[in-house]
Design a protein around this motif. Structure first.
Motif, short mmCIF file in Angstrom:
data_model
loop_
_atom_site.label_atom_id
_atom_site.label_comp_id
_atom_site.label_asym_id
_atom_site.label_seq_id
_atom_site.Cartn_x
_atom_site.Cartn_y
_atom_site.Cartn_z
N ARG A 1 0.84 -1.19 0.00
CA ARG A 1 0.00 0.00 0.00
C ARG A 1 0.88 1.25 0.00
N ALA A 2 2.06 1.17 0.63
CA ALA A 2 2.97 2.32 0.67
C ALA A 2 3.38 2.74 -0.74
N GLU A 3 3.62 1.78 -1.62
CA GLU A 3 3.98 2.12 -3.00
C GLU A 3 2.82 2.75 -3.73
N ALA A 4 1.61 2.26 -3.50
CA ALA A 4 0.43 2.85 -4.12
C ALA A 4 0.23 4.28 -3.61
N ASP A 5 0.45 4.49 -2.32
CA ASP A 5 0.31 5.82 -1.72
C ASP A 5 1.33 6.79 -2.31
N ARG A 6 2.57 6.34 -2.47
CA ARG A 6 3.62 7.19 -3.04
C ARG A 6 3.26 7.61 -4.47
N ALA A 7 2.79 6.65 -5.25
CA ALA A 7 2.40 6.96 -6.63
C ALA A 7 1.23 7.95 -6.64
N ALA A 8 0.24 7.71 -5.80
CA ALA A 8 -0.93 8.59 -5.76
C ALA A 8 -0.54 10.01 -5.38
N ARG A 9 0.27 10.16 -4.37
CA ARG A 9 0.69 11.50 -3.92
C ARG A 9 1.45 12.24 -5.02
N THR A 10 2.37 11.56 -5.68
CA THR A 10 3.18 12.20 -6.72
C THR A 10 2.32 12.60 -7.91
N VAL A 11 1.52 11.68 -8.40
CA VAL A 11 0.72 11.94 -9.60
C VAL A 11 -0.31 13.05 -9.33
N LEU A 12 -0.96 13.01 -8.18
CA LEU A 12 -1.98 14.02 -7.88
C LEU A 12 -1.37 15.39 -7.63
N ALA A 13 -0.16 15.44 -7.08
CA ALA A 13 0.52 16.73 -6.90
C ALA A 13 0.83 17.35 -8.27
N LEU A 14 1.29 16.53 -9.19
CA LEU A 14 1.58 17.03 -10.54
C LEU A 14 0.28 17.41 -11.27
N LEU A 15 -0.76 16.60 -11.12
CA LEU A 15 -2.03 16.90 -11.79
C LEU A 15 -2.61 18.21 -11.27
N GLY A 16 -2.53 18.43 -9.96
CA GLY A 16 -3.08 19.64 -9.38
C GLY A 16 -2.49 20.92 -9.95
N ALA A 17 -1.25 20.85 -10.39
CA ALA A 17 -0.60 22.01 -11.00
C ALA A 17 -1.17 22.35 -12.36
N HIS A 18 -1.94 21.43 -12.94
CA HIS A 18 -2.46 21.62 -14.29
C HIS A 18 -3.95 21.94 -14.32
N LEU A 19 -4.60 21.86 -13.18
CA LEU A 19 -6.04 22.12 -13.13
C LEU A 19 -6.30 23.42 -12.38
N VAL A 20 -7.39 24.09 -12.74
CA VAL A 20 -7.73 25.34 -12.08
C VAL A 20 -9.22 25.39 -11.75
N GLY A 21 -9.55 26.31 -10.87
CA GLY A 21 -10.94 26.67 -10.62
C GLY A 21 -11.82 25.55 -10.11
N GLU A 22 -13.07 25.62 -10.56
CA GLU A 22 -14.10 24.69 -10.10
C GLU A 22 -13.79 23.24 -10.43
N VAL A 23 -13.16 23.01 -11.57
CA VAL A 23 -12.85 21.63 -11.97
C VAL A 23 -11.91 21.00 -10.95
N ARG A 24 -10.86 21.74 -10.57
CA ARG A 24 -9.92 21.20 -9.57
C ARG A 24 -10.64 21.01 -8.23
N ALA A 25 -11.45 21.97 -7.83
CA ALA A 25 -12.18 21.87 -6.55
C ALA A 25 -13.16 20.70 -6.56
N GLU A 26 -13.86 20.50 -7.67
CA GLU A 26 -14.82 19.39 -7.77
C GLU A 26 -14.11 18.05 -7.73
N LEU A 27 -12.99 17.94 -8.42
CA LEU A 27 -12.24 16.68 -8.39
C LEU A 27 -11.74 16.42 -6.97
N ALA A 28 -11.21 17.43 -6.33
CA ALA A 28 -10.73 17.28 -4.95
C ALA A 28 -11.85 16.81 -4.02
N ALA A 29 -13.05 17.31 -4.23
CA ALA A 29 -14.19 16.94 -3.38
C ALA A 29 -14.56 15.47 -3.52
#
Length: 137
Positions: A21-49
């Motif tokens: 699970r630690a490897e899955a967590d590491r991948a999720a954290r990295t990919v979502l941090a990079l994805l967050g830099a590419h999304l803005v506004g309501e779309v990013r907020a809705e996905l986060a929710a």
């Protein structure tokens, strides 16, 4: 409604075929941090929710991107952030995480997310788009 943390990580672990699970967590954290830099506004907020709180906060407080990365460069950036990763393993990591995020988001929100990203991300999300006549398979 947000996907539960255990469910999200279990699905990432299964799709990514991670031994822990630690490897899955590491991948999720990295990919979502990079994805967050590419999304803005309501779309990013809705996905986060729709993501577990831990991952929602990562998505909402991303590394800042100077410019949108192409899908290929996104995979390369992921490889650079994960110790020991290659472009091939990073592509696997990205696909595992983003396909689970797309499931959590649902089809309509995933479509809105893809509209904010450069071409090619549909494959990373596991949602290949038919681009119409003359598209390449």
């Amino acid at each position: 409604m947000a996907m539960h943390w255990d469910v999200f990580l279990d699905q990432v672990q299964e799709r990514g075929e991670y031994p822990s699970r630690a490897e899955a967590d590491r991948a999720a954290r990295t990919v979502l941090a990079l994805l967050g830099a590419h999304l803005v506004g309501e779309v990013r907020a809705e996905l986060a929710a729709r993501l577990p709180e831990t991952f929602a906060l990562i998505l909402l407080n991303p590394l800042q991107a100077a410019e949108p990365l192409s899908a290929e460069r996104f995979v390369r950036a992921t490889a650079a952030w994960i110790e020991g990763a290659t472009e091939r393993t990073a592509a696997w990591d990205v696909g595992a995480v983003l396909s689970v995020a797309a499931d959590a988001a649902g089809e309509e929100l995933t479509r809105q997310v893809l509209l904010q990203l450069p071409p090619g991300y549909d494959l990373l999300f596991g949602r290949p788009q038919d681009t119409g006549p003359g598209h390449s398979p």
